[in-house]
Design a protein around this motif. Structure first.
Motif, PDB file in Angstrom:
ATOM      1  N   MET A  15       0.806  -1.215   0.000  1.00 56.55           N
ATOM      2  CA  MET A  15       0.000   0.000   0.000  1.00 56.55           C
ATOM      3  C   MET A  15       0.844   1.271   0.000  1.00 56.55           C
ATOM      4  SD  MET A  15      -2.728   1.299   2.888  1.00 56.55           S
ATOM      5  CE  MET A  15      -1.414   1.262   4.124  1.00 56.55           C
ATOM      6  N   ARG A  16       1.806   1.363   0.889  1.00 55.92           N
ATOM      7  CA  ARG A  16       2.598   2.596   0.995  1.00 55.92           C
ATOM      8  C   ARG A  16       3.354   2.874  -0.307  1.00 55.92           C
ATOM      9  NH1 ARG A  16       3.542   5.778   5.053  1.00 55.92           N
ATOM     10  NH2 ARG A  16       2.517   4.287   6.451  1.00 55.92           N
ATOM     11  N   ALA A  17       3.944   1.852  -0.890  1.00 53.37           N
ATOM     12  CA  ALA A  17       4.678   2.033  -2.149  1.00 53.37           C
ATOM     13  C   ALA A  17       3.740   2.476  -3.263  1.00 53.37           C
ATOM     14  CB  ALA A  17       5.392   0.740  -2.530  1.00 53.37           C
ATOM     15  N   ASN A  18       2.528   1.936  -3.286  1.00 56.35           N
ATOM     16  CA  ASN A  18       1.553   2.338  -4.302  1.00 56.35           C
ATOM     17  C   ASN A  18       1.226   3.818  -4.204  1.00 56.35           C
ATOM     18  OD1 ASN A  18       1.390  -0.345  -5.118  1.00 56.35           O
ATOM     19  ND2 ASN A  18      -0.435  -0.770  -3.906  1.00 56.35           N
ATOM     20  N   HIS A  19       1.009   4.292  -2.997  1.00 55.89           N
ATOM     21  CA  HIS A  19       0.645   5.695  -2.807  1.00 55.89           C
ATOM     22  C   HIS A  19       1.821   6.622  -3.099  1.00 55.89           C
ATOM     23  CE1 HIS A  19      -3.509   5.455  -1.256  1.00 55.89           C
ATOM     24  NE2 HIS A  19      -3.143   4.256  -0.844  1.00 55.89           N
ATOM     25  N   LEU A  20       3.022   6.156  -2.846  1.00 53.41           N
ATOM     26  CA  LEU A  20       4.195   6.969  -3.179  1.00 53.41           C
ATOM     27  C   LEU A  20       4.302   7.197  -4.688  1.00 53.41           C
ATOM     28  CD1 LEU A  20       6.920   5.570  -0.745  1.00 53.41           C
ATOM     29  CD2 LEU A  20       5.950   7.875  -0.746  1.00 53.41           C
ATOM     30  N   ARG A  21       3.829   6.235  -5.474  1.00 54.46           N
ATOM     31  CA  ARG A  21       3.911   6.352  -6.934  1.00 54.46           C
ATOM     32  C   ARG A  21       3.026   7.477  -7.477  1.00 54.46           C
ATOM     33  NH1 ARG A  21       6.215   2.127  -9.855  1.00 54.46           N
ATOM     34  NH2 ARG A  21       4.898   2.641 -11.639  1.00 54.46           N
ATOM     35  N   VAL A  22       1.991   7.849  -6.720  1.00 54.51           N
ATOM     36  CA  VAL A  22       1.104   8.919  -7.196  1.00 54.51           C
ATOM     37  C   VAL A  22       1.227  10.184  -6.352  1.00 54.51           C
ATOM     38  CG1 VAL A  22      -0.549   7.267  -8.147  1.00 54.51           C
ATOM     39  CG2 VAL A  22      -0.864   8.116  -5.804  1.00 54.51           C
ATOM     40  N   GLU A  23       2.187  10.182  -5.464  1.00 52.54           N
ATOM     41  CA  GLU A  23       2.343  11.343  -4.578  1.00 52.54           C
ATOM     42  C   GLU A  23       2.546  12.620  -5.390  1.00 52.54           C
ATOM     43  OE1 GLU A  23       4.525  12.110  -0.328  1.00 52.54           O
ATOM     44  OE2 GLU A  23       5.734  11.213  -1.934  1.00 52.54           O
ATOM     45  N   ASN A  24       1.779  13.641  -5.050  1.00 53.34           N
ATOM     46  CA  ASN A  24       1.840  14.958  -5.701  1.00 53.34           C
ATOM     47  C   ASN A  24       1.442  14.922  -7.174  1.00 53.34           C
ATOM     48  OD1 ASN A  24       2.846  16.154  -3.290  1.00 53.34           O
ATOM     49  ND2 ASN A  24       4.917  15.471  -3.817  1.00 53.34           N
ATOM     50  N   GLN A  25       0.753  13.865  -7.593  1.00 57.60           N
ATOM     51  CA  GLN A  25       0.285  13.767  -8.975  1.00 57.60           C
ATOM     52  C   GLN A  25      -1.222  14.011  -9.043  1.00 57.60           C
ATOM     53  OE1 GLN A  25       1.457  10.295 -11.188  1.00 57.60           O
ATOM     54  NE2 GLN A  25       3.472  10.190 -10.233  1.00 57.60           N
ATOM     55  N   ILE A  26      -1.649  14.684 -10.084  1.00 64.35           N
ATOM     56  CA  ILE A  26      -3.069  14.896 -10.324  1.00 64.35           C
ATOM     57  C   ILE A  26      -3.679  13.589 -10.820  1.00 64.35           C
ATOM     58  CG2 ILE A  26      -4.755  16.140 -11.749  1.00 64.35           C
ATOM     59  CD1 ILE A  26      -2.794  18.481 -11.796  1.00 64.35           C
ATOM     60  N   PHE A  27      -4.889  13.309 -10.386  1.00 55.71           N
ATOM     61  CA  PHE A  27      -5.553  12.073 -10.802  1.00 55.71           C
ATOM     62  C   PHE A  27      -5.711  12.027 -12.320  1.00 55.71           C
ATOM     63  CE2 PHE A  27      -9.251   9.677 -12.132  1.00 55.71           C
ATOM     64  CZ  PHE A  27      -9.080   8.469 -11.480  1.00 55.71           C
ATOM     65  N   GLU A  28      -5.474  10.855 -12.869  1.00 54.09           N
ATOM     66  CA  GLU A  28      -5.779  10.566 -14.264  1.00 54.09           C
ATOM     67  C   GLU A  28      -6.121   9.088 -14.355  1.00 54.09           C
ATOM     68  OE1 GLU A  28      -2.448  11.118 -16.812  1.00 54.09           O
ATOM     69  OE2 GLU A  28      -1.075   9.951 -15.561  1.00 54.09           O
ATOM     70  N   TRP A  29      -6.831   8.726 -15.405  1.00 50.21           N
ATOM     71  CA  TRP A  29      -7.166   7.314 -15.576  1.00 50.21           C
ATOM     72  C   TRP A  29      -5.914   6.587 -16.040  1.00 50.21           C
ATOM     73  CZ3 TRP A  29     -11.481   5.669 -13.500  1.00 50.21           C
ATOM     74  CH2 TRP A  29     -12.541   6.563 -13.343  1.00 50.21           C
ATOM     75  N   SER A  30      -5.319   5.832 -15.128  1.00 48.11           N
ATOM     76  CA  SER A  30      -4.053   5.160 -15.407  1.00 48.11           C
ATOM     77  C   SER A  30      -3.926   3.920 -14.538  1.00 48.11           C
ATOM     78  CB  SER A  30      -2.878   6.103 -15.118  1.00 48.11           C
ATOM     79  OG  SER A  30      -2.794   6.372 -13.710  1.00 48.11           O
ATOM     80  N   GLN A  31      -2.926   3.127 -14.827  1.00 48.15           N
ATOM     81  CA  GLN A  31      -2.685   1.898 -14.075  1.00 48.15           C
ATOM     82  C   GLN A  31      -2.411   2.188 -12.606  1.00 48.15           C
ATOM     83  OE1 GLN A  31      -0.492  -1.673 -15.824  1.00 48.15           O
ATOM     84  NE2 GLN A  31       1.115  -0.706 -14.623  1.00 48.15           N
TER      85      GLN A  31
END
Length: 280
Positions: free
Chosen positions: A179-195
């Protein structure tokens, strides 16, 4: 069964709470069945005819068949032990949360991607298929077995390989330890439809009822019973105030939809309630 309220007349939180409560009104004696739940989730997505491309139809059909297979496995086989937590009700909870989150993201960003939405429903249906009520001894061990079990259904419905890969990625990374690693991958990123964001939505939908619903303590007790059945020692603490507090202090929510649902504030309220009772 009217699983969802009219989203134009009710708040998102009211829709979510109503759906979860409706599921519990039928479980287990008058259970409506996963296929019915998935069908209502699909209808709630309100796909237009122009959005029903071949790949969307394929994924929705596969989601319904996975739901049916999961339902048949337990409803027609009394000799099979259904896990106390990772059961059909949990899959229904996750499917409902995923449905609402995807619609919220669509509303927030004015970006409707039917194929991603269909993939989200299929991912929710697949993620704990045939869960044995055990714990992983290797990363994503159980998740990989779920994927292997549904692969014949995905192949039967001719799901394009690009979507199979995306679904496999999200399901494998629904392992709580990632879970933590997953959230780090989107940290400070705007939502988009992606993997990566599909993975986040599944991670969040997977634990949302345990975090913010009024029956979160019941879910902790169910998980404790599930672990007790396999003599996993954590069953002794997971449903205690200390165990629930530790869980809530370590979960992460990053999506805009979780913000709309006020998830972090609700978690903080529960944490404060536990810490206050511990001090009294």
């Amino acid at each position: 069964m009217n699983l969802f309220l009219d989203k134009k007349a009710a708040s998102w939180n009211s829709c979510l709470d109503h759906a979860w409560m409706t599921l519990r009104a039928s479980w287990p004696q008058h259970w409506v069945g996963l296929p019915k739940v998935m069908q209502e989730c699909i209808e709630f997505m309100d796909f237009r005819d122009s959005e029903l491309t071949s790949e969307v139809k394929q994924m929705l059909s596969a989601a319904l068949e996975v739901s049916e297979a999961f339902e048949i496995m337990y409803s027609n086989a009394a000799h099979i032990h259904e896990p106390n937590y990772h059961n059909r009700l949990h899959t229904a909870d996750v499917s409902v949360a995923m449905s609402l989150q995807m619609l919220i993201e669509t509303e927030q960003f004015h970006s409707r991607k039917p194929a991603w939405m269909a993939a989200g429903l299929l991912t929710a249906a697949v993620h704990d298929f045939e869960h044995p009520g055990r714990i992983n001894t290797n990363p994503a061990e159980i998740e990989k077995k779920s994927l292997a079990a549904v692969m014949p259904i995905l192949e039967k419905h001719h799901i394009p390989i690009i979507w199979i890969d995306r679904i496999k990625y999200a399901v494998e990374r629904s392992d709580f330890s990632m879970m933590r690693a997953n959230h780090l991958r989107v940290e400070n990123q705007i939502f988009e439809w992606s993997q990566d964001w599909l993975t986040i939505l599944l991670n969040e939908a997977d634990i949302m009822a345990s975090c913010i619903s009024e029956f979160s303590e019941d879910l902790s007790l169910a998980l404790s019973e599930e672990w007790k059945f396999i003599d996993y020692s954590a069953y002794k603490t997971i449903a205690t105030e200390t165990g629930q507090l530790n869980f809530l202090q370590n979960v992460i929510f990053s999506s805009p939809s979780s913000h709309v649902l006020n998830v972090k504030n609700k978690i903080n309220q529960k944490i404060n309630a536990f810490t206050s009772s511990g001090q009294s």
